[in-house]
Design a protein around this motif. Structure first.
Motif, PDB file in Angstrom:
ATOM      1  N   ILE C 122       0.841  -1.206   0.000  1.00 32.89           N
ATOM      2  CA  ILE C 122       0.000   0.000   0.000  1.00 32.89           C
ATOM      3  C   ILE C 122       0.872   1.251   0.000  1.00 32.89           C
ATOM      4  CG2 ILE C 122      -1.654   1.335   1.377  1.00 32.89           C
ATOM      5  CD1 ILE C 122      -2.841  -1.367   2.314  1.00 32.89           C
ATOM      6  N   LEU C 123       1.950   1.226   0.791  1.00 31.06           N
ATOM      7  CA  LEU C 123       2.855   2.382   0.835  1.00 31.06           C
ATOM      8  C   LEU C 123       3.409   2.677  -0.556  1.00 31.06           C
ATOM      9  CD1 LEU C 123       4.587   4.515   2.351  1.00 31.06           C
ATOM     10  CD2 LEU C 123       6.238   2.726   2.855  1.00 31.06           C
ATOM     11  N   GLN C 124       3.834   1.618  -1.253  1.00 30.44           N
ATOM     12  CA  GLN C 124       4.375   1.811  -2.602  1.00 30.44           C
ATOM     13  C   GLN C 124       3.309   2.378  -3.536  1.00 30.44           C
ATOM     14  OE1 GLN C 124       5.907  -2.163  -3.422  1.00 30.44           O
ATOM     15  NE2 GLN C 124       7.984  -1.474  -3.019  1.00 30.44           N
ATOM     16  N   LEU C 125       2.094   1.801  -3.471  1.00 26.70           N
ATOM     17  CA  LEU C 125       1.015   2.292  -4.339  1.00 26.70           C
ATOM     18  C   LEU C 125       0.701   3.759  -4.052  1.00 26.70           C
ATOM     19  CD1 LEU C 125      -1.498  -0.726  -4.376  1.00 26.70           C
ATOM     20  CD2 LEU C 125       0.219  -0.109  -6.099  1.00 26.70           C
ATOM     21  N   THR C 126       0.736   4.117  -2.765  1.00 26.02           N
ATOM     22  CA  THR C 126       0.436   5.500  -2.382  1.00 26.02           C
ATOM     23  C   THR C 126       1.486   6.446  -2.944  1.00 26.02           C
ATOM     24  OG1 THR C 126      -0.400   4.563  -0.306  1.00 26.02           O
ATOM     25  CG2 THR C 126      -0.199   6.957  -0.422  1.00 26.02           C
ATOM     26  N   ILE C 127       2.743   6.023  -2.884  1.00 20.81           N
ATOM     27  CA  ILE C 127       3.817   6.864  -3.428  1.00 20.81           C
ATOM     28  C   ILE C 127       3.646   7.001  -4.934  1.00 20.81           C
ATOM     29  CG2 ILE C 127       6.310   7.016  -3.824  1.00 20.81           C
ATOM     30  CD1 ILE C 127       6.681   5.576  -1.104  1.00 20.81           C
ATOM     31  N   ILE C 128       3.381   5.878  -5.609  1.00 19.04           N
ATOM     32  CA  ILE C 128       3.233   5.919  -7.065  1.00 19.04           C
ATOM     33  C   ILE C 128       2.035   6.795  -7.454  1.00 19.04           C
ATOM     34  CG2 ILE C 128       2.603   4.520  -9.090  1.00 19.04           C
ATOM     35  CD1 ILE C 128       4.321   2.253  -7.844  1.00 19.04           C
ATOM     36  N   LYS C 129       0.947   6.661  -6.675  1.00 18.95           N
ATOM     37  CA  LYS C 129      -0.257   7.442  -6.959  1.00 18.95           C
ATOM     38  C   LYS C 129       0.041   8.944  -6.949  1.00 18.95           C
ATOM     39  CE  LYS C 129      -5.010   7.987  -5.470  1.00 18.95           C
ATOM     40  NZ  LYS C 129      -5.842   7.938  -4.259  1.00 18.95           N
ATOM     41  N   SER C 130       0.863   9.375  -5.976  1.00 16.89           N
ATOM     42  CA  SER C 130       1.120  10.814  -5.861  1.00 16.89           C
ATOM     43  C   SER C 130       2.265  11.291  -6.741  1.00 16.89           C
ATOM     44  CB  SER C 130       1.405  11.178  -4.396  1.00 16.89           C
ATOM     45  OG  SER C 130       2.634  10.605  -4.005  1.00 16.89           O
TER      46      SER C 130
END
Lengths: 197, 197, 197, 197
Positions: C122-130
């Protein structure tokens, strides 16, 4: 060659842990009523006092370190020596709290505070020795009346622990108050120094 | 790509915690008289010794890291390997202290110190491997007599633990003294390097 | 507006403490002979395994954070979520070690590792999302086969805990080995990025 | 003269330790079956809640500190005062969890949260006092409705602890939710400030 930053970071880490593990001496009581909290009141009192002492040391350490321009091996070991005595405070705090301020525990508490004060004094002398008598710290400290007064007060606290422990308690509070009153010596010198430079 | 700063910060954190949680083995006695402190004297002795060893490691680690220009995966894991062995020191310190220096506990204490020394040696070799034989660290270490002498002394300490534990104790003190004597090798090299650059 | 430095410093602090307090589960035995150490061997084994997992997380976290250019509230909370699951590892490590790998304790150990892996994802996805689909992290991860493989392996480890706990144990070791093999994806991308910029 | 960096580093350290030692209250059960975990469920619940509160404090502290341009002695001690109350959260968390939310333990839990909120409020006022009514923080906070609402809610939680502890529980969750909803006030002001400068 040694950087001030890392000695500060290590000291911050050790002091942050010391101040926080002291609270582990406040052992969670098995019962769930207010009466079960009562025996913890002296432990809480000793925790509060030690918290203030560690906070004062952190604050002063911060100021003294700001005057350091190069970290020598001597400064490093003088700092480790200080951390050693401070690391014993959670133990003496727990003992004095759990035993409701017996003579022996108050004696030990005061003795460790005295050795920490001596270690702090040695740290200052080591910094001044390597930075010169005209360095910021040397000028800011002057005769270091506060430091010397603290050591004498701790000696009084050690002596009184054999007779009346509440006198020792009052003495500890006096030392804390002396240091809590803002001390502008180093801040002023650093400011002046910046102005003249 | 990896920054030296964060590996130093993590190591500082771990060492600060190791050095501080060791003091938790000094369990607050239930009684409040000086007599109740007596059983803690060997625990205090082992704490003091281990405090000095961790402080020496922190100091040396600081120096070695200053010669690192780029952190590789190998350096990272060599560092983690060192932290692993150092993290066992609070355990062995507590055991040796609580059992008043039995053969088995002294054996374990010395063995963990030996593995930490080996891990430190591997860390240095890993740094030299990635930075070249003409790097600052390679030149500063030379034949690394101190490192090798320590490992041999730990082996002697392990052997003597089966016969006379006080010989092991003396050996530990000798190792500490060897490292407490200021070691100017890296500092000199770094200075020279700065001058020539 | 939030700085990457402080989120890294806080994470370093928490991980350094997690990795170090785990060793407190290695309770100092009262006896002083080698026989008294025997019951601690499974505790030591679980400590070693968890130490490696935390070290892997620290290492990967370090790499992922280097791709972060601005910290959003989402990234902060995704990071806190990860730290929450990692903070439970000392508990599950202690339980699995003290009970010599019972089904229930292995089940819990694997479950917490699974949730930590999900939180990391989730942390990785959140970083990629932003940071966008063309950001360094998005390109470096690709389909994130390692991350997905780990989660599937943890699910297998959870399932096998009901039948044969040693299969779960082997699976944990496999996951650790997968991550210990150097992963150059992010390092490469960061290097390429620097070159093109 | 005091640097913001070191006060942040010390606060990070203390908060990282507080958040991590709380997990030590999750005492490893002696039995190895799922049934042995059941008594830990309320302890886990209180741990989760306190983890979120500490995370919120860390997050807010980070934001508020970014508006600080010079650290005065007053800010330092207001910060120490905040850390003191936060340092008691592991104790109140352990007590409330171990005693399955008795009136007294919920009362103490809410009281310590209230004092932490007051300390946070004092910290903000101290910063505004030294930085002026037109400072970034003063403008960002406005009437600080969230801060005041929290304090009123804690008072309600303290009151309800005498009658129905589950009402207090709901109130704690409401406070957490209020703060978890992203608060853009300071971020916006900092951005605007950068634009105009």
């Amino acid at each position: 060659m040694m950087t001030r930053g890392r000695i500060e970071a290590f000291t911050d880490g050790v002091l942050a842990i010391i101040i926080t593990i002291m609270v582990l001496e406040l052992k969670v009581p098995h019962g769930g009523s207010f009466a079960d909290l009562m025996p913890l009141i002296p432990v809480f009192g000793s925790y509060l006092l030690s918290f203030i002492f560690i906070a004062i040391y952190w604050n002063n350490h911060h100021h003294v370190m700001q005057t350091v321009q190069h970290v020598t091996g001597g400064i490093l070991w003088a700092n480790m020596h200080l951390l050693f005595w401070l690391s014993l405070i959670p133990f003496s705090t727990g003992w004095v709290g759990e035993n409701h301020f017996t003579s022996a525990s108050v004696f030990l508490y005061a003795t460790i505070l005295l050795f920490a004060a001596i270690a702090y004094h040695i740290l200052q002398l080591t910094i001044i020795k390597s930075h010169g008598k005209h360095s910021i710290l040397a000028q800011a400290l002057g005769k270091d009346l506060k430091g010397k007064a603290s050591m004498i007060l701790y000696l009084l606290g050690i002596s009184s622990s054999f007779f009346k422990v509440w006198i020792s308690g009052i003495i500890f509070v006096i030392v804390a108050v002396i240091w809590l009153i803002p001390d502008k010596r180093i801040e002023k010198r650093l400011k002046n120094n910046h102005k003249t430079v």
